[in-house]
Design a protein around this motif. Sequence first.
Motif, PDB file in Angstrom:
ATOM      1  N   PRO A   1       0.831  -1.212   0.000  1.00  0.00           N
ATOM      2  CA  PRO A   1       0.000   0.000   0.000  1.00  0.00           C
ATOM      3  C   PRO A   1       0.864   1.260   0.000  1.00  0.00           C
ATOM      4  O   PRO A   1       2.005   1.239   0.477  1.00  0.00           O
ATOM      5  CB  PRO A   1      -0.791  -0.093   1.307  1.00  0.00           C
ATOM      6  CG  PRO A   1      -0.608  -1.476   1.809  1.00  0.00           C
ATOM      7  CD  PRO A   1       0.613  -2.048   1.182  1.00  0.00           C
ATOM      8  N   LEU A   2       0.312   2.329  -0.529  1.00  0.00           N
ATOM      9  CA  LEU A   2       1.043   3.595  -0.565  1.00  0.00           C
ATOM     10  C   LEU A   2       1.219   4.158   0.842  1.00  0.00           C
ATOM     11  O   LEU A   2       0.291   4.089   1.658  1.00  0.00           O
ATOM     12  CB  LEU A   2       0.261   4.621  -1.387  1.00  0.00           C
ATOM     13  CG  LEU A   2       0.115   4.355  -2.872  1.00  0.00           C
ATOM     14  CD1 LEU A   2      -0.772   5.422  -3.511  1.00  0.00           C
ATOM     15  CD2 LEU A   2       1.486   4.337  -3.540  1.00  0.00           C
ATOM     16  N   PRO A   3       2.380   4.751   1.109  1.00  0.00           N
ATOM     17  CA  PRO A   3       2.555   5.402   2.423  1.00  0.00           C
ATOM     18  C   PRO A   3       1.470   6.446   2.685  1.00  0.00           C
ATOM     19  O   PRO A   3       1.037   6.619   3.822  1.00  0.00           O
ATOM     20  CB  PRO A   3       3.933   6.061   2.306  1.00  0.00           C
ATOM     21  CG  PRO A   3       4.653   5.289   1.257  1.00  0.00           C
ATOM     22  CD  PRO A   3       3.604   4.801   0.306  1.00  0.00           C
ATOM     23  N   SER A   4       0.991   7.124   1.626  1.00  0.00           N
ATOM     24  CA  SER A   4       0.006   8.191   1.826  1.00  0.00           C
ATOM     25  C   SER A   4      -1.311   7.678   2.389  1.00  0.00           C
ATOM     26  O   SER A   4      -2.132   8.468   2.860  1.00  0.00           O
ATOM     27  CB  SER A   4      -0.244   8.920   0.503  1.00  0.00           C
ATOM     28  OG  SER A   4      -0.642   8.009  -0.492  1.00  0.00           O
ATOM     29  N   GLU A   5      -1.515   6.367   2.342  1.00  0.00           N
ATOM     30  CA  GLU A   5      -2.753   5.843   2.905  1.00  0.00           C
ATOM     31  C   GLU A   5      -2.756   5.909   4.431  1.00  0.00           C
ATOM     32  O   GLU A   5      -3.815   5.947   5.057  1.00  0.00           O
ATOM     33  CB  GLU A   5      -2.982   4.394   2.447  1.00  0.00           C
ATOM     34  CG  GLU A   5      -3.381   4.323   0.985  1.00  0.00           C
ATOM     35  CD  GLU A   5      -3.491   2.905   0.456  1.00  0.00           C
ATOM     36  OE1 GLU A   5      -3.663   1.959   1.263  1.00  0.00           O
ATOM     37  OE2 GLU A   5      -3.390   2.746  -0.774  1.00  0.00           O
ATOM     38  N   THR A   6      -1.555   5.892   5.022  1.00  0.00           N
ATOM     39  CA  THR A   6      -1.499   5.881   6.480  1.00  0.00           C
ATOM     40  C   THR A   6      -0.701   7.030   7.070  1.00  0.00           C
ATOM     41  O   THR A   6      -0.751   7.276   8.264  1.00  0.00           O
ATOM     42  CB  THR A   6      -0.853   4.565   6.975  1.00  0.00           C
ATOM     43  OG1 THR A   6       0.343   4.346   6.211  1.00  0.00           O
ATOM     44  CG2 THR A   6      -1.794   3.394   6.794  1.00  0.00           C
ATOM     45  N   SER A   7       0.068   7.751   6.239  1.00  0.00           N
ATOM     46  CA  SER A   7       0.957   8.779   6.777  1.00  0.00           C
ATOM     47  C   SER A   7       0.573  10.132   6.195  1.00  0.00           C
ATOM     48  O   SER A   7       0.502  10.294   4.981  1.00  0.00           O
ATOM     49  CB  SER A   7       2.399   8.405   6.398  1.00  0.00           C
ATOM     50  OG  SER A   7       3.261   9.506   6.477  1.00  0.00           O
ATOM     51  N   THR A   8       0.274  11.116   7.053  1.00  0.00           N
ATOM     52  CA  THR A   8      -0.203  12.393   6.524  1.00  0.00           C
ATOM     53  C   THR A   8       0.583  13.608   7.006  1.00  0.00           C
ATOM     54  O   THR A   8       0.431  14.689   6.450  1.00  0.00           O
ATOM     55  CB  THR A   8      -1.682  12.631   6.912  1.00  0.00           C
ATOM     56  OG1 THR A   8      -1.765  12.568   8.329  1.00  0.00           O
ATOM     57  CG2 THR A   8      -2.589  11.616   6.261  1.00  0.00           C
ATOM     58  N   SER A   9       1.383  13.473   8.061  1.00  0.00           N
ATOM     59  CA  SER A   9       2.116  14.616   8.629  1.00  0.00           C
ATOM     60  C   SER A   9       1.229  15.864   8.731  1.00  0.00           C
ATOM     61  O   SER A   9       1.479  16.881   8.091  1.00  0.00           O
ATOM     62  CB  SER A   9       3.350  14.954   7.781  1.00  0.00           C
ATOM     63  OG  SER A   9       4.184  13.853   7.659  1.00  0.00           O
ATOM     64  N   PRO A  10       0.191  15.793   9.547  1.00  0.00           N
ATOM     65  CA  PRO A  10      -0.806  16.886   9.563  1.00  0.00           C
ATOM     66  C   PRO A  10      -0.267  18.226  10.039  1.00  0.00           C
ATOM     67  O   PRO A  10      -0.907  19.245   9.821  1.00  0.00           O
ATOM     68  CB  PRO A  10      -1.885  16.364  10.520  1.00  0.00           C
ATOM     69  CG  PRO A  10      -1.191  15.338  11.361  1.00  0.00           C
ATOM     70  CD  PRO A  10      -0.134  14.730  10.507  1.00  0.00           C
ATOM     71  N   PHE A  11       0.903  18.245  10.689  1.00  0.00           N
ATOM     72  CA  PHE A  11       1.379  19.518  11.256  1.00  0.00           C
ATOM     73  C   PHE A  11       2.444  20.187  10.407  1.00  0.00           C
ATOM     74  O   PHE A  11       2.902  21.277  10.715  1.00  0.00           O
ATOM     75  CB  PHE A  11       1.900  19.293  12.680  1.00  0.00           C
ATOM     76  CG  PHE A  11       0.889  18.615  13.547  1.00  0.00           C
ATOM     77  CD1 PHE A  11      -0.279  19.293  13.908  1.00  0.00           C
ATOM     78  CD2 PHE A  11       1.064  17.311  13.968  1.00  0.00           C
ATOM     79  CE1 PHE A  11      -1.242  18.670  14.689  1.00  0.00           C
ATOM     80  CE2 PHE A  11       0.107  16.678  14.746  1.00  0.00           C
ATOM     81  CZ  PHE A  11      -1.056  17.356  15.104  1.00  0.00           C
ATOM     82  N   ALA A  12       2.865  19.536   9.318  1.00  0.00           N
ATOM     83  CA  ALA A  12       3.936  20.109   8.492  1.00  0.00           C
ATOM     84  C   ALA A  12       3.450  21.382   7.806  1.00  0.00           C
ATOM     85  O   ALA A  12       2.292  21.484   7.404  1.00  0.00           O
ATOM     86  CB  ALA A  12       4.400  19.102   7.450  1.00  0.00           C
ATOM     87  N   GLY A  13       4.356  22.346   7.652  1.00  0.00           N
ATOM     88  CA  GLY A  13       3.986  23.639   7.064  1.00  0.00           C
ATOM     89  C   GLY A  13       4.014  23.652   5.552  1.00  0.00           C
ATOM     90  O   GLY A  13       4.533  24.569   4.940  1.00  0.00           O
TER      91      GLY A  13
END
Lengths: 667, 159
Positions: free
Chosen positions: A104-116
């Motif tokens: 699966p793509l990393p983007s399915e589980t990883s979002t880094s919601p606080f990155a600018g």
Amino acid sequence: MSLSIISANRLRDGRTVWRTANGEWAEDVQAAGALDAQALALGLQAAALQPQTVVDVHEAAVTLAADGTPILTAQREQIRATGPSVRPDLPVSTWGATGAALPPLPSETSTSPFAGIYRYDDYDRQFLRDRAAQFGDQAARRLAGELSEDEFKPLRLMNGLYLQLHAYMLRVALPYGILSAAQLRQLAYVARHYDRGYGHFTTRQNIQFNWLRLEDAPAVLALLAEAGIHAIQTSGNCVRNVTTDEFAAAAADEIVDPRVYAEILRQWSTDHPEFTYLPRKFKIAITGSPQDRAAVRVHDIGIMARRNAQGEPVFQIFAGGGLGRIPVIAVKLRDELPVHDLLRYVEAILRVYNALGRRDNIHKARIKILIREMKPEHFIEMVENEFASLPADYCVLEADVVAAVAARFGAPAFETLEANPAAFSSALKDHRAFRAWVRTNTHPHRQPGYISAVISLKTPGSIPGDVKAEEMDKIADLADRFSFGELRVTHQQNLVLPHVRKADLHAFWSELVTLGLAAGNIGLVTDIIACPGMDYCALATARSIPVAQRIAERFAGPERQQEIGPLDLNISGCINACGHHHVGHIGLLGVDKSGTEVYQITLGGASDEKAAIGTIIGPAVPTEQVPETVEKIVNAYIANRTEGETFIDTYRRLGLAPFKEAVYGNH
Amino acid sequence: MAIINAQGREVADSWTTSEPDAAPAPYAIIPLADLPPAGEKLPAPLGVQLPPGAVLEDIAARLGSFALIAIEFPKFRDGRGFTLARTLRQKYGFKGEIRAVGHVIPDQFVALLRCGFSTLSTSPEHPAAQWHLPSATSPENPAHPGQLLHRLMNRGLAA
């Protein structure tokens, strides 16, 4: 009798192939048929009838071994046949597309919601998906013969896809050098599953994959879109990725947040209907602080924030700077352009350039040549006239527009911290290596208790800017743990964690030591900018990476580098100057002199607010003597410097003479 | 060749390209170089064909006498025609038909329209069937509101 073989790259995957005696395309150079002049002409004719099979069909001179197998004469062709000389572990072979199901793509589980990073909405995500699909359609039309190679090439370039020596190369945009940990994981995924396990960070704050297959490119663009990444306008004669200061929105000395204006320029220039078929590529850089960390004076347009007498932010506008064959420092067009006129003014510059820039000679097509040929005063007058005649309501950058774009970035949730926590002070006191690393690899942050930290991708012996997929994943983990999931790419080809708590800095550094990424050499002699050179690039005339490696090894000792102090050493493998040699304090340009690589040395270049083009010191030196020659130059500096004087200041005080004497004098 | 309108549909065409030295006739497209001097009485409607390097200032005063302006693309990579069209619309307020002639490719369709072209002349390499607009819901469609900046500026970025 001179003999040749015919070589090409296979259209669908870019792999190097050679034409056999019976007209097949073989993956092994040994299978190639050696041809005399007459047979060569016939073979080239026949190959020209196969545009759906091969591209870049060309001849390569050979001699014959005792057993009759062809031996390539030119180094470039030898490298094409064997693989990059700096990666003996990656011989030319068929790679990728095993057919196995991918994880699966990393983007399915990883979002880094606080990155600018700039946050995309549904429209933006759909736009990127559509662009990937559109490129898939274009590639399919090319493979079906509906588009000629001549027509397809600008389209693939506008999607970042080049054809290099060994394969297609995909240049992925990291807008103004900012990315999230989640995006870095997605890039690692591409490196691992569609390339050969690594990527290369560039001087335009982008990343390149060296072994992409054309038939995989639409899928790669589609999966990058899921992480909000694209390759739009990373090549071609259009407005390229806008670059900025790697410490944007973190640096203590900032007047405006350059990310916001860089993003506005990105949206304005993306698919710009008028400026997508310019005479030549067009590069814009912006810096939000009075200290120029974005080399704005060597860009087609350079933008620098400052304050006017009333204390309001305004922009200084430069144009016509650039490196390449004819290096030029930009001319200043405006000292105090109001913020709301930024897009209008940039549009006026582009319009004059698009109408009048030369299209008859690719080497004279950049805006810098237009400005020189027209004379700067006349060019400025034309831009001002164009600017004055724009409709009053056209492209005005109102404050609410800027605010709405700025709001998409989100602000990291900084904590209220002590400016100098005890843990940081004691770590500095106790660990000498840490102290040295902090001195070179960090930058002051505007938020008390935080600091920006640079991860050097220049560990002596490594390839400048190259990062393995596993390293990307580990760096992404560190960014999540220490810096709100946010990273930056510098135009010196390093990475930055912009917002690290000082109290955590020692822990972060310790992790880097474990990963072998703790070289404390930022701004020092081994922090070398180098282009990929002839090991990868179809334009290069010299192999720049091995030279960078030899120099870095020679100066590898940390004490020696610290003793020398700040020194920018830049290497380009050809006149196109992707390694920015013109603006290195020491610049090295590899050229081919009757079949032998030699290096021309320049001194005194700079890309900061005292931007200057380096001066050639004398005759070029053979490649193997380059490290020793650099050492002579460095020693002459040490012998002549005054207390605390940097290399560039000594050069500015004394000029070329002592260095010339050190390199060419009779000793 | 077939003429395509802004919807990507083939349309009937009454215009003819004027032969060198032929006297101007209604519905002729005259090359800029052959245009009779200003002041001479011209038939109507009349078209003019501009080379990519045309200087619009030189004919600014006469633009009102043209119902159609054709702009030549010697190569699709030569983007001067985009600036000519946009300047005609934006700076000179030209309201007539602007037609792309020469080497243009279907991938440029949207950009041509956004710069103010109204029609284009197709080529054997790229016949009428290859020209179509992206679907109405696609962000590439010229009617789509665009990225945030474009939405905020209310397409103040367009011609």
